[in-house]
Design a protein around this motif. Structure first.
Motif, PDB file in Angstrom:
ATOM      1  N   LEU A  92       1.163  -1.187  -0.097  1.00 21.77           N
ATOM      2  CA  LEU A  92      -0.168   0.001   0.057  1.00 21.77           C
ATOM      3  C   LEU A  92       1.084   1.438  -0.200  1.00 21.77           C
ATOM      4  O   LEU A  92       0.309   2.351  -0.402  1.00 21.77           O
ATOM      5  CB  LEU A  92      -0.688  -0.096   1.455  1.00 21.77           C
ATOM      6  CG  LEU A  92      -1.923  -0.825   1.017  1.00 21.77           C
ATOM      7  CD1 LEU A  92      -2.425  -1.441   2.829  1.00 21.77           C
ATOM      8  CD2 LEU A  92      -2.611  -1.323   0.604  1.00 21.77           C
ATOM      9  N   LEU A  93       1.763   1.351   0.463  1.00 17.88           N
ATOM     10  CA  LEU A  93       3.095   2.112   0.454  1.00 17.88           C
ATOM     11  C   LEU A  93       2.345   3.458   1.169  1.00 17.88           C
ATOM     12  O   LEU A  93       2.313   4.600   0.426  1.00 17.88           O
ATOM     13  CB  LEU A  93       4.031   2.564  -1.028  1.00 17.88           C
ATOM     14  CG  LEU A  93       3.894   1.278  -1.356  1.00 17.88           C
ATOM     15  CD1 LEU A  93       4.398   1.449  -2.908  1.00 17.88           C
ATOM     16  CD2 LEU A  93       6.141   1.422  -1.413  1.00 17.88           C
ATOM     17  N   VAL A  94       1.827   3.734   2.154  1.00 14.97           N
ATOM     18  CA  VAL A  94       0.810   4.376   3.058  1.00 14.97           C
ATOM     19  C   VAL A  94       1.991   5.051   3.815  1.00 14.97           C
ATOM     20  O   VAL A  94       2.770   4.650   4.676  1.00 14.97           O
ATOM     21  CB  VAL A  94      -0.372   3.802   3.706  1.00 14.97           C
ATOM     22  CG1 VAL A  94      -0.295   4.767   5.164  1.00 14.97           C
ATOM     23  CG2 VAL A  94      -1.453   2.899   3.522  1.00 14.97           C
ATOM     24  N   ASP A  95       2.218   6.551   3.884  1.00 14.08           N
ATOM     25  CA  ASP A  95       3.049   7.559   4.695  1.00 14.08           C
ATOM     26  C   ASP A  95       2.787   7.267   6.275  1.00 14.08           C
ATOM     27  O   ASP A  95       1.028   7.519   6.410  1.00 14.08           O
ATOM     28  CB  ASP A  95       2.960   8.537   4.435  1.00 14.08           C
ATOM     29  CG  ASP A  95       3.858   8.946   4.957  1.00 14.08           C
ATOM     30  OD1 ASP A  95       4.161   9.524   5.976  1.00 14.08           O
ATOM     31  OD2 ASP A  95       4.860   9.791   4.354  1.00 14.08           O
ATOM     32  N   PRO A  96       3.322   6.714   6.972  1.00 15.31           N
ATOM     33  CA  PRO A  96       3.168   6.912   8.175  1.00 15.31           C
ATOM     34  C   PRO A  96       2.786   7.647   9.025  1.00 15.31           C
ATOM     35  O   PRO A  96       1.996   7.375  10.030  1.00 15.31           O
ATOM     36  CB  PRO A  96       4.545   5.894   8.979  1.00 15.31           C
ATOM     37  CG  PRO A  96       5.312   5.870   7.847  1.00 15.31           C
ATOM     38  CD  PRO A  96       4.863   6.626   6.687  1.00 15.31           C
ATOM     39  N   LEU A 137       3.609  -0.702  12.737  1.00 20.86           N
ATOM     40  CA  LEU A 137       2.840  -1.283  11.960  1.00 20.86           C
ATOM     41  C   LEU A 137       4.649  -0.260  10.548  1.00 20.86           C
ATOM     42  O   LEU A 137       4.683  -0.596   9.281  1.00 20.86           O
ATOM     43  CB  LEU A 137       2.304  -0.122  11.189  1.00 20.86           C
ATOM     44  CG  LEU A 137       0.898  -0.766  11.905  1.00 20.86           C
ATOM     45  CD1 LEU A 137      -0.474   0.779  12.253  1.00 20.86           C
ATOM     46  CD2 LEU A 137       0.548  -1.440  10.763  1.00 20.86           C
ATOM     47  N   PHE A 138       5.123   0.183  11.762  1.00 20.48           N
ATOM     48  CA  PHE A 138       6.225   0.847  11.009  1.00 20.48           C
ATOM     49  C   PHE A 138       8.119   0.019  10.687  1.00 20.48           C
ATOM     50  O   PHE A 138       8.713   0.440   9.719  1.00 20.48           O
ATOM     51  CB  PHE A 138       6.957   2.074  11.705  1.00 20.48           C
ATOM     52  CG  PHE A 138       8.122   2.819  10.864  1.00 20.48           C
ATOM     53  CD1 PHE A 138       8.934   2.901  10.959  1.00 20.48           C
ATOM     54  CD2 PHE A 138       7.533   3.736   9.311  1.00 20.48           C
ATOM     55  CE1 PHE A 138      10.182   3.763  10.411  1.00 20.48           C
ATOM     56  CE2 PHE A 138       9.146   4.365   8.973  1.00 20.48           C
ATOM     57  CZ  PHE A 138       9.682   4.799   8.741  1.00 20.48           C
ATOM     58  N   GLU A 139       7.209  -0.626  11.371  1.00 16.69           N
ATOM     59  CA  GLU A 139       8.526  -1.880  11.619  1.00 16.69           C
ATOM     60  C   GLU A 139       9.377  -3.366  10.294  1.00 16.69           C
ATOM     61  O   GLU A 139      10.222  -2.765  10.432  1.00 16.69           O
ATOM     62  CB  GLU A 139       8.466  -3.191  12.113  1.00 16.69           C
ATOM     63  CG  GLU A 139       9.449  -4.155  12.751  1.00 16.69           C
ATOM     64  CD  GLU A 139      10.586  -3.774  14.006  1.00 16.69           C
ATOM     65  OE1 GLU A 139      10.175  -2.149  14.867  1.00 16.69           O
ATOM     66  OE2 GLU A 139      11.539  -4.363  13.952  1.00 16.69           O
ATOM     67  N   THR A 140       8.348  -2.561   9.444  1.00 17.02           N
ATOM     68  CA  THR A 140       9.004  -3.606   8.056  1.00 17.02           C
ATOM     69  C   THR A 140       8.908  -2.359   6.871  1.00 17.02           C
ATOM     70  O   THR A 140       9.089  -3.247   5.622  1.00 17.02           O
ATOM     71  CB  THR A 140       8.105  -4.232   7.870  1.00 17.02           C
ATOM     72  OG1 THR A 140       6.650  -3.892   7.444  1.00 17.02           O
ATOM     73  CG2 THR A 140       7.929  -5.615   8.639  1.00 17.02           C
ATOM     74  N   TYR A 141       8.893  -1.335   7.698  1.00 15.61           N
ATOM     75  CA  TYR A 141       9.222  -0.440   6.084  1.00 15.61           C
ATOM     76  C   TYR A 141      10.604  -0.059   5.605  1.00 15.61           C
ATOM     77  O   TYR A 141      10.909   0.056   4.316  1.00 15.61           O
ATOM     78  CB  TYR A 141       8.749   1.764   6.716  1.00 15.61           C
ATOM     79  CG  TYR A 141       6.943   1.740   6.701  1.00 15.61           C
ATOM     80  CD1 TYR A 141       6.305   1.312   7.210  1.00 15.61           C
ATOM     81  CD2 TYR A 141       6.840   2.243   5.764  1.00 15.61           C
ATOM     82  CE1 TYR A 141       4.670   1.046   6.630  1.00 15.61           C
ATOM     83  CE2 TYR A 141       5.505   2.990   5.486  1.00 15.61           C
ATOM     84  CZ  TYR A 141       4.530   2.295   5.921  1.00 15.61           C
ATOM     85  OH  TYR A 141       2.892   2.668   5.112  1.00 15.61           O
ATOM     86  N   ARG A 142      10.946  -0.560   6.048  1.00 19.46           N
ATOM     87  CA  ARG A 142      12.596  -0.252   5.718  1.00 19.46           C
ATOM     88  C   ARG A 142      13.784  -0.768   6.610  1.00 19.46           C
ATOM     89  O   ARG A 142      13.223  -0.924   7.979  1.00 19.46           O
ATOM     90  CB  ARG A 142      13.163   1.085   5.731  1.00 19.46           C
ATOM     91  CG  ARG A 142      13.029   2.470   6.958  1.00 19.46           C
ATOM     92  CD  ARG A 142      13.314   3.828   6.238  1.00 19.46           C
ATOM     93  NE  ARG A 142      13.886   4.598   7.599  1.00 19.46           N
ATOM     94  CZ  ARG A 142      13.584   6.193   7.862  1.00 19.46           C
ATOM     95  NH1 ARG A 142      14.374   6.751   6.203  1.00 19.46           N
ATOM     96  NH2 ARG A 142      13.428   6.438   8.909  1.00 19.46           N
TER      97      ARG A 142
END
Lengths: 142, 146
Positions: A92-96, A137-142
């Motif tokens: 989804l590439l939702v901005d956190p 939720l941000f854990e796997t973003y980068r």
């Protein structure tokens, strides 16, 4: 992190939330779209974002279902939300920043529904809980 | 900033329902409890460590009223908020050295206090109008930072 006292307060108010998860979920999302219209960009495929939208109701149930799962696993929110994190991060590439905005709208919904229960102490506990959720939720973003 | 007739009416309708000293005190109470680092600017207020301490602290009530009185001025001068907050913005930057993030935190607390007071009457549309009002005030307060 979450203290034992926080966990008690979180579970206590969530007991009330569980009686009307769909309604509260829909309200939080409608508040998000009205107050922070930029968040609507992630829902082009919904066509209808009004409070009566079937897709919106279904999504509200999914969101609140995940939060309830997190409430039932307060010692391990990161693992509990791992797959959901991946969806938001990679697909989804939702901005956190939007997690914080939805968190705020959920708190407003809780304050509106449960005025006497949403004391400053409960507000603090829920705010800390939602922060843990946002981190997970941000854990796997980068 | 353009304000529609509906927005102006919504702001006034909600405002008329508020007890300013109560709302001001409760917003500051939530600010100090939920975001305790904000107490750094209020060391002269004494004990702010618990709900009980804050509730019985007359300086908190006094300051809450000060904040709400200024917000009242903004509500009755919606088209001149930038000018209205010019001096206050300079004061917060040059004299008080307040991180502008704190304005956003207090705004969040104020909206939540409104929700506890108004319940269902704080509909998504009404909330959106007040979020807009507070974001305009926050922008005005942040304007003279450089």
């Amino acid at each position: 992190g979450l203290t034992a006292a926080d966990k008690t307060l979180i579970k206590s108010i969530w007991g009330k939330v569980e009686k009307e998860t769909e309604a509260i979920g829909v309200e939080a999302l409608v508040r998000l779209f009205k107050c922070f219209p930029q968040s609507k960009v992630y829902f082009d495929h919904f066509t209808d974002l009004s409070p009566s939208s079937q897709k919106l109701h279904a999504h509200a149930k999914v969101v609140l279902g995940a939060l309830t799962k997190a409430v039932n696993h307060l010692d391990n929110i990161t693992d509990t939300l791992h797959d959901i994190s991946l969806v938001h991060a990679k697909k989804l590439l939702v901005d956190p920043v939007n997690f914080e905005l939805l968190g705020h709208c959920l708190e407003v919904a809780l304050a509106a529904h449960f005025a006497t229960d949403f004391t400053p102490e409960v507000h603090l506990a829920i705010d800390k809980f939602l922060y843990e959720v946002e981190k997970a939720l941000f854990e796997t973003y980068r | 900033v353009h304000w529609t007739e509906t927005e102006r009416a919504t702001i006034e309708t909600v405002y008329q329902k508020l007890h300013l000293d109560e709302v001001g005190r409760e917003a500051l109470t939530r600010l100090f409890i939920v975001y305790p680092w904000t107490t750094r600017y209020f060391k002269s207020f004494g004990d702010l460590s618990s709900s009980k301490a804050i509730a019985s602290n007359p300086k908190v009530t006094e300051h809450g009223l000060k904040v709400m009185n200024k917000l009242t001025e903004a509500i009755h001068n919606l088209d001149h908020i930038k000018d209205l907050f010019h001096k206050l913005s300079e004061k917060h930057f040059h004299e008080l050295h307040v991180d502008p993030q704190n304005f956003k935190l207090l705004s969040k607390c104020l909206i939540i206090v409104l929700a506890t007071k108004l319940g269902k009457q704080l509909t998504p549309d009404v909330q959106a109008t007040w979020e807009k009002l507070l974001s305009v005030v926050v922008a005005a307060l942040s304007r003279e930072y450089h």
